[in-house]
Motif scaffolding. Structure first.
Motif, PDB file in Angstrom:
ATOM      1  N   UNK A 176       0.831  -1.204   0.000  1.00 30.32           N
ATOM      2  CA  UNK A 176       0.000   0.000   0.000  1.00 30.32           C
ATOM      3  C   UNK A 176       0.866   1.255   0.000  1.00 30.32           C
ATOM      4  N   UNK A 177       1.990   1.194   0.717  1.00 32.50           N
ATOM      5  CA  UNK A 177       2.906   2.339   0.740  1.00 32.50           C
ATOM      6  C   UNK A 177       3.470   2.599  -0.653  1.00 32.50           C
ATOM      7  N   UNK A 178       3.826   1.532  -1.358  1.00 31.03           N
ATOM      8  CA  UNK A 178       4.326   1.689  -2.726  1.00 31.03           C
ATOM      9  C   UNK A 178       3.290   2.311  -3.645  1.00 31.03           C
ATOM     10  N   UNK A 182      -3.766   5.512   1.382  1.00 32.01           N
ATOM     11  CA  UNK A 182      -3.901   5.606   2.835  1.00 32.01           C
ATOM     12  C   UNK A 182      -4.388   4.315   3.467  1.00 32.01           C
ATOM     13  N   UNK A 183      -4.889   3.405   2.666  1.00 30.37           N
ATOM     14  CA  UNK A 183      -5.389   2.148   3.213  1.00 30.37           C
ATOM     15  C   UNK A 183      -6.108   1.354   2.150  1.00 30.37           C
ATOM     16  N   UNK A 184      -6.664   0.227   2.576  1.00 33.25           N
ATOM     17  CA  UNK A 184      -7.279  -0.727   1.638  1.00 33.25           C
ATOM     18  C   UNK A 184      -8.479  -1.380   2.297  1.00 33.25           C
ATOM     19  N   UNK A 185      -9.577  -1.458   1.566  1.00 31.23           N
ATOM     20  CA  UNK A 185     -10.749  -2.210   2.013  1.00 31.23           C
ATOM     21  C   UNK A 185     -10.679  -3.597   1.390  1.00 31.23           C
ATOM     22  N   UNK A 211     -17.547 -11.289   5.927  1.00 36.99           N
ATOM     23  CA  UNK A 211     -16.563 -10.431   6.576  1.00 36.99           C
ATOM     24  C   UNK A 211     -16.154  -9.287   5.659  1.00 36.99           C
ATOM     25  N   UNK A 212     -15.602  -8.263   6.275  1.00 39.29           N
ATOM     26  CA  UNK A 212     -14.880  -7.187   5.598  1.00 39.29           C
ATOM     27  C   UNK A 212     -13.630  -6.902   6.429  1.00 39.29           C
ATOM     28  N   UNK A 213     -12.686  -6.198   5.842  1.00 38.78           N
ATOM     29  CA  UNK A 213     -11.520  -5.750   6.605  1.00 38.78           C
ATOM     30  C   UNK A 213     -11.055  -4.412   6.062  1.00 38.78           C
ATOM     31  N   UNK A 214     -10.537  -3.585   6.955  1.00 39.33           N
ATOM     32  CA  UNK A 214      -9.907  -2.319   6.583  1.00 39.33           C
ATOM     33  C   UNK A 214      -8.487  -2.353   7.129  1.00 39.33           C
ATOM     34  N   UNK A 215      -7.516  -2.131   6.241  1.00 35.84           N
ATOM     35  CA  UNK A 215      -6.107  -2.145   6.628  1.00 35.84           C
ATOM     36  C   UNK A 215      -5.490  -0.792   6.295  1.00 35.84           C
ATOM     37  N   UNK A 216      -4.908  -0.142   7.297  1.00 42.52           N
ATOM     38  CA  UNK A 216      -4.176   1.109   7.117  1.00 42.52           C
ATOM     39  C   UNK A 216      -2.817   0.961   7.785  1.00 42.52           C
ATOM     40  N   UNK A 217      -1.939   1.941   7.645  1.00 40.40           N
ATOM     41  CA  UNK A 217      -0.650   1.863   8.346  1.00 40.40           C
ATOM     42  C   UNK A 217      -0.794   1.873   9.866  1.00 40.40           C
ATOM     43  N   UNK A 263      -7.971  15.262   4.394  1.00 34.21           N
ATOM     44  CA  UNK A 263      -6.514  15.078   4.271  1.00 34.21           C
ATOM     45  C   UNK A 263      -6.051  14.883   2.834  1.00 34.21           C
ATOM     46  N   UNK A 264      -7.001  14.954   1.888  1.00 31.69           N
ATOM     47  CA  UNK A 264      -6.705  14.780   0.461  1.00 31.69           C
ATOM     48  C   UNK A 264      -5.966  13.467   0.205  1.00 31.69           C
ATOM     49  N   UNK A 265      -6.496  12.392   0.806  1.00 29.89           N
ATOM     50  CA  UNK A 265      -5.918  11.064   0.655  1.00 29.89           C
ATOM     51  C   UNK A 265      -6.871  10.157  -0.112  1.00 29.89           C
ATOM     52  N   UNK A 266      -6.342   9.049  -0.589  1.00 29.54           N
ATOM     53  CA  UNK A 266      -7.164   8.076  -1.305  1.00 29.54           C
ATOM     54  C   UNK A 266      -7.009   6.688  -0.698  1.00 29.54           C
ATOM     55  N   UNK A 267      -8.073   5.930  -0.768  1.00 32.25           N
ATOM     56  CA  UNK A 267      -8.097   4.538  -0.329  1.00 32.25           C
ATOM     57  C   UNK A 267      -8.109   3.646  -1.555  1.00 32.25           C
ATOM     58  N   UNK A 268      -7.483   2.500  -1.447  1.00 32.57           N
ATOM     59  CA  UNK A 268      -7.495   1.527  -2.532  1.00 32.57           C
ATOM     60  C   UNK A 268      -8.707   0.611  -2.415  1.00 32.57           C
TER      61      UNK A 268
END
Length: 597
Positions: A176-178, A182-185, A211-217, A263-268
């Motif tokens: 995700x950093x690459x 900001x994160x991934x659903x 299920x669902x999952x949210x992963x961020x740093x 924060x002008x961020x995007x999620x994948x």
């Protein structure tokens, strides 16, 4: 197979579509490829209810004045028998047959509102139409609908997974950093099961769970049904993973949307995520790409590969025991139908160590039913297994250390010259794929021709893919790679650690079906040279069940093909014999069938 009268169901659905609350021109009931965070089986059930078609791959488009069912070549015959006059069968992949997306764009009036995923938005906008998220309207008209299942979970150790869930999450965060997000659903059920080393304990084909999952740093949220949450699961996940109620995920996404915008961020979002999630996050706050979890899951580590090898040895023994039993029963005049055979095969699998359940409903098919590529025998309509006809058995098991998928075609008396020639052409295609050596960067799309070359020489072919990935105690059909004529397969090269089935076939409607299927591992090949320094790969087959000699026309085989077959049979005998009881019918059958030709 008989058609279901869908008139009343379609009338009720269209009434809801036209209501002020929903106001949509078309409603799409997704296929097995929907990959949304809901059971594949639930998508299939909705499509089956509204259309009458029970196959595992198909997409229904219901407009106000028409209804169309899109499916691929595996299901042309089945769908033609199960759809009533309200439906038009769209045979995907044939010339002049549009994709369902093209169908929507071309056939709906300007200003249409369509309930489905958001990939169509650009094309629809060109004709003044739009996509809208709505509740699942089929659910609203479904009378006596079964309750949504809730599964208890089992936790997996690194003895079978090879990596902890913490290690997998760390790798995902690096990915995700690459990508600069900001994160991934995570919405794919198989992805969540793999990522957290969890499986549904109530296994019926797929060991997945709602299920669902949210992963961020900074945090990881896992959304589960109450029944799926236990002290064991919480201990397994540790303090790093926050377990939350399944029903709260959309509330959290809406809160997250505000923060992303500020924060002008995007999620994948994965490219197969549903529209509702994108709307909850705010589509302007998201970016779409193939899920990095899908890619990571496809490449098995050494522990997973060894588990796959071992479970296939036990599974091969179960199938050999079944064929020996079935042959003996038929020779003694015992009448058995296709469902009886499927049930007995499951019993043989259940005797094997680590067996958890079936990986899919067994395709036990005699004669004409073998031409229905994904046939499911059910009493009281299952046909009697006729020893005078070709018998096709496609089956698989879920084991704690892997997933199996194997097809063999047999004849219990004397096959015709035509049947032998067709079988041999299929076998040649199978051998050609198994023997392939190819440079790094090669896709299954490019290899597919090898499976068809021998068939093409006789003017024959088959209307399904040559191969698909297989999970590690997970989905029996796993992507993103595959081998077939779909151009999308060309985007994903085959690399060591991937699994791939090898399953060419040939089918004559009303007569018989032939398919030969093994599971293989992609591995590095030892070549004399290494042109360009790219590296070369090949396959390691892990399914070890003999090919029936009586169905082979030896004169068609080349010297190298005969060598391959003899070596394969010797390997079957050497590796599977220890898993069969001494002097058992199964061992005797293996010793008789696994011979040189």
């Amino acid at each position: 197979m008989t058609a279901t009268n869908t008139t009343s169901r379609l009338q009720k659905l269209r009434a809801l579509m036209q209501s002020p609350e929903h106001n949509v021109t078309a409603f799409v009931v997704p296929s097995e490829d929907a990959h949304q965070s809901e059971y594949v089986a639930e998508c299939d059930e909705r499509r089956s209810y509204i259309s009458g078609f029970t196959g595992s791959a198909g997409l229904a488009v219901v407009a106000l004045d028409s209804a169309a069912l899109f499916t691929d070549g595996r299901y042309f015959l089945q769908a033609s028998q199960q759809l009533d006059s309200n439906w038009t069968l769209m045979k995907s992949g044939l010339p002049e047959v549009p994709t369902w997306q093209e169908y929507l764009v071309k056939n709906l009036p300007a200003g249409s509102r369509i309930a489905d995923a958001y990939k169509l938005e650009t094309d629809l906008a060109k004709v003044g139409s739009s996509l809208v998220p709505v509740a699942n309207l089929v659910d609203l008209i479904w009378e006596n609908r079964p309750a949504r299942p809730a599964s208890k979970l089992m936790t997996l150790s690194t003895k079978t997974t090879g990596r902890t869930h913490t290690e997998k999450i760390q790798q995902l965060r690096k990915d995700l950093e690459k990508k600069g997000v900001a994160g991934f659903v995570v919405s794919g059920l198989d992805e969540i099961a793999w990522l957290f080393n969890l499986r549904g304990a109530d296994v019926h084909c797929n060991p997945v769970f709602f299920s669902y999952a949210i992963v961020t740093p900074d945090y990881v949220n896992l959304y589960l049904q109450e029944k799926s949450t236990s002290a064991e699961v919480r201990e397994h996940l540790g303090a790093e993973v926050v377990v939350k109620s399944y029903e709260t995920v959309f509330d959290d996404l809406r809160v997250l949307s505000t923060n992303l915008k500020a924060n002008k961020q995007k999620f994948l979002l994965g490219s197969r995520t549903n529209l509702a999630m994108a709307v909850a996050l705010g589509k302007e706050n998201t970016t779409e790409a193939r899920s990095p979890v899908t890619d990571a899951k496809a490449i098995k580590n050494e522990t997973e590969m060894e588990g796959i090898r071992q479970c296939h040895l036990r599974d091969s023994a179960a199938l050999i025991n079944y064929f020996a039993w079935l042959e003996e029963q038929l020779a003694n005049g015992v009448e058995l139908d296709e469902a009886d055979g499927a049930e007995r095969l499951q019993q043989f699998r259940a005797e094997q160590a680590g067996f958890v359940g079936l990986s899919f409903d067994t395709i036990s098919s005699t004669g004409p039913n073998g031409a229905i590529i994904h046939y499911k025998p059910e009493k009281p309509n299952a046909a009697r297994i006729n020893p005078d006809l070709v018998y096709l058995c496609d089956s698989g098991g879920q084991y704690i250390d892997g997933t199996t998928d194997v097809t063999r075609t047999l004849h219990f008396k004397t096959p015709s010259a035509h049947e032998k020639r067709c079988f041999t052409r299929v076998l040649q295609g199978h051998i050609s794929i198994d023997s392939a050596v190819f440079p790094d960067g090669t896709s299954g799309y490019l290899l597919d021709i090898l499976a068809r070359r021998a068939l093409w020489s006789d003017g024959l072919d088959f209307r399904h893919g040559t191969g698909h990935g297989v999970g590690a105690f997970l989905n029996v059909h796993e992507g993103p790679h595959g081998c077939g004529t779909r151009i999308a397969y060309n985007d994903i090269p085959l690399v060591p650690g991937m699994t791939l089935t090898n399953e060419p076939g040939y089918y004559e409607d009303g007569k018989f079906g032939i398919r030969i299927e093994n599971v293989m591992l992609v591995r590095k090949a030892n070549t004399l040279h290494n042109f360009g320094g790219r590296g070369y790969y090949g396959f390691e087959h892990v399914t070890l069940v003999p090919m029936q000699i009586k169905l082979i026309e030896r004169s068609l085989l080349t010297h190298l093909e005969i060598e391959w077959l003899n070596a394969y049979h010797a390997e079957c005998l050497e590796k599977v014999s220890p898993f069969l009881a001494k002097d058992s019918p199964g061992l005797k059958w293996l010793q008789r069938e696994a011979v040189s030709i």
